[in-house]
Design a protein around this motif. Structure first.
Motif, short mmCIF file in Angstrom:
data_model
loop_
_atom_site.label_atom_id
_atom_site.label_comp_id
_atom_site.label_asym_id
_atom_site.label_seq_id
_atom_site.Cartn_x
_atom_site.Cartn_y
_atom_site.Cartn_z
N ALA A 140 0.90 -1.44 -0.05
CA ALA A 140 0.08 -0.08 0.05
C ALA A 140 0.86 0.99 0.32
N ARG A 141 1.85 1.25 1.06
CA ARG A 141 2.67 2.54 1.00
C ARG A 141 3.43 3.05 -0.46
N ALA A 142 3.95 1.27 -0.48
CA ALA A 142 5.19 1.63 -2.38
C ALA A 142 3.97 2.11 -3.78
N GLU A 143 2.78 1.76 -3.50
CA GLU A 143 1.84 2.27 -4.54
C GLU A 143 1.63 3.56 -3.82
N ALA A 144 1.47 4.59 -2.80
CA ALA A 144 1.69 5.67 -2.96
C ALA A 144 3.00 6.59 -3.13
N ALA A 145 3.62 5.80 -2.52
CA ALA A 145 4.93 6.58 -3.66
C ALA A 145 5.24 6.47 -4.71
N LEU A 146 4.55 5.43 -5.26
CA LEU A 146 5.26 5.77 -6.87
C LEU A 146 4.03 6.39 -7.28
N ALA A 147 3.24 6.22 -6.71
CA ALA A 147 1.40 7.31 -8.01
C ALA A 147 2.01 8.62 -6.96
N ALA A 148 2.70 9.31 -6.14
CA ALA A 148 3.18 10.39 -5.79
C ALA A 148 4.35 10.74 -6.76
N ARG A 149 4.89 9.76 -6.56
CA ARG A 149 6.47 10.47 -7.60
C ARG A 149 5.99 10.72 -9.14
N SER A 150 5.44 9.61 -9.89
CA SER A 150 5.26 9.58 -11.01
C SER A 150 4.20 11.20 -10.46
N ALA A 151 3.58 11.44 -10.12
CA ALA A 151 2.83 12.99 -10.52
C ALA A 151 3.35 13.47 -10.37
N ALA A 152 4.74 13.76 -9.28
CA ALA A 152 5.25 15.15 -9.48
C ALA A 152 6.40 15.15 -10.46
N ARG A 153 7.08 14.10 -11.51
CA ARG A 153 8.11 13.46 -12.02
C ARG A 153 9.05 13.24 -11.19
N SER A 154 9.49 13.03 -10.46
CA SER A 154 10.20 13.21 -9.13
C SER A 154 11.78 11.55 -9.78
N PRO A 155 12.71 11.75 -9.12
CA PRO A 155 14.05 11.25 -9.75
C PRO A 155 13.14 9.49 -9.77
N ALA A 156 13.46 8.44 -10.79
CA ALA A 156 13.82 7.10 -10.60
C ALA A 156 13.58 6.06 -8.71
N VAL A 157 13.40 5.52 -8.79
CA VAL A 157 12.50 4.43 -8.32
C VAL A 157 13.55 3.30 -8.03
N THR A 158 14.05 2.51 -7.50
CA THR A 158 14.31 0.97 -7.58
C THR A 158 14.03 0.43 -6.38
#
Length: 403
Positions: A237-255
């Motif tokens: 749940a938290r990873a999905e939220a983090a990915l969605a937030a970074r996708s909307a903000a065009r943040s750096p890549a995640v691994t």
């Protein structure tokens, strides 16, 4: 229509008694919440004090004045010490005893006992002080996410203010008593405020208890019972939220990193499940000590764990994975020198694909979806296992695999 103070005191007594009984009934069902018991006794004491005040002129004055107000002061002290117990702090009885002794001792002085303004100042100061201390306890525990604590603080501060307003008024506009000392505007207003406070504070205290129980249940559901880290459900749940937030903000890549302890079944078979559980706990402690503060780390099941790293390039994530792998390899148990621990790691970075000639990019989005990252990281983990274990493997970007 004028309100009768005697009737209001009777209603306040009944209402406060019912609220106190409700607190004790709730405590009987949740004995570990000691604050409920203390608040219940506080309201029952308040009901007794209100009843004694209402019998003014029927019973001796020293009972309806000295004893009644001493019981009321003790009731507010119990509300304060109940907030301490709710926060997990030790109840304090000495300040309550000192406040009651201060009031009772003052009433032994004829000049004080015969002065209504002096009695009003002392009793109001003590009751308002305990309300302020109770509000302060709620403020000190604000790190716990309980929404109802702020209405509780506001109520206690307002009630303290209502008492303390009487202090300057007792000096500037001393209360005048008629043939019946209960028929005073001050007492009528205080009874009305007390009734509203009793209802409101009972609702807030019950809400606080309910919110804490729900919060603890959520924590239990989100925490792995053995290792104390995020459970699979909470991590996803938290990873999905983090990915969605970074996708909307065009943040750096995640691994995403997937860990699997090598030959863990052999450890359980050779040394027993207690040692195996200890290895899992030691592994998690090592990871939590070495991972960045913003990393998400959870147990996916058995000896498999996952970590979401943000703000790192794939090369940086690989360097960090190798550092973690080597740290795990140094875990040792002095009592079991032959015990060795190693971990295999699969990495999958979420990145955009190179742009086509027309300017559009291909492949998965910049941060991707968690399920896609999990599949790619799992494939990389399988590759690490197949290549000899105790190593890290990086999954190729999704756009390259698709090509």
């Amino acid at each position: 229509m004028l309100l009768d103070a005697t009737t209001l005191l009777l209603v306040t007594t009944i209402l406060t008694f019912m609220v106190g009984s409700l607190f004790l009934l709730s405590w009987s069902q949740t004995r570990h919440v000691h604050a409920l018991a203390i608040w219940g006794v506080a309201h029952l004491s308040g009901a007794a004090g209100s009843a004694l005040l209402g019998l003014r002129g029927v019973i001796p004055d020293w009972i309806s004045i000295v004893v009644a107000n001493a019981v009321m002061i003790a009731a507010y002290g119990l509300i304060w010490t109940g907030t301490r117990a709710f926060k997990g702090r030790a109840p304090r009885w000495v300040p309550i005893a000192v406040a009651v002794a201060l009031w009772s001792g003052g009433c032994l002085i004829p000049a004080f006992y015969e002065s209504l303004p002096a009695r009003v100042i002392v009793a109001s100061s003590l009751a308002g002080g305990f309300c302020l201390l109770a509000a302060r306890e709620f403020w000190r525990g604000r790190s716990e996410p309980l929404v109802s604590r702020y209405p509780g603080m506001a109520l206690l501060l307002l009630y303290a203010l209502a008492y303390w307003i009487r202090v300057p008024l007792a000096v500037l506009a001393p209360p005048q008593t008629g043939p019946n000392p209960l028929q005073t505007p001050w007492l009528t207003i205080l009874c009305l405020v007390g009734m509203l406070f009793t209802l409101a504070i009972a609702f807030v205290f019950m809400s606080l208890t309910k919110e804490r129980a729900e919060h603890l249940q959520r924590l239990a559901a989100d925490t792995d019972a053995l290792t104390g880290i995020l459970s699979r459900r909470a991590f996803v749940a938290r990873a999905e939220a983090a990915l969605a937030a970074r996708s909307a903000a065009r943040s750096p890549a995640v691994t995403l990193l997937l860990f699997d302890l090598d030959h863990f079944k052999r450890i359980n078979d050779a040394y027993g499940h207690a040692v195996g559980d200890g290895v899992l706990v030691g592994f998690c402690h090592t990871m939590e000590a070495l991972l960045p503060g913003d990393a998400l780390f959870g147990r996916m099941g058995g000896e498999e764990f996952a970590c979401l790293l943000t703000g790192m390039t794939p090369d940086q994530a690989l360097i960090r994975a190798e550092f973690l792998r080597e740290a795990v390899a140094r875990i040792s148990v002095p009592e079991l020198p032959q015990l060795t621990v190693s971990v295999s790691i699969g990495l999958a970075a979420a990145q955009s694909a190179p742009a086509r000639a027309g300017g559009a990019s291909t492949g998965e989005p910049r941060t991707g979806r968690l399920d896609g990252l999990l599949r790619r990281a799992d494939a990389a983990l399988y590759e690490a296992k197949r290549n000899g274990r105790g190593r890290s493997e990086v999954a190729p970007p999704a756009w390259r695999r698709a090509a």
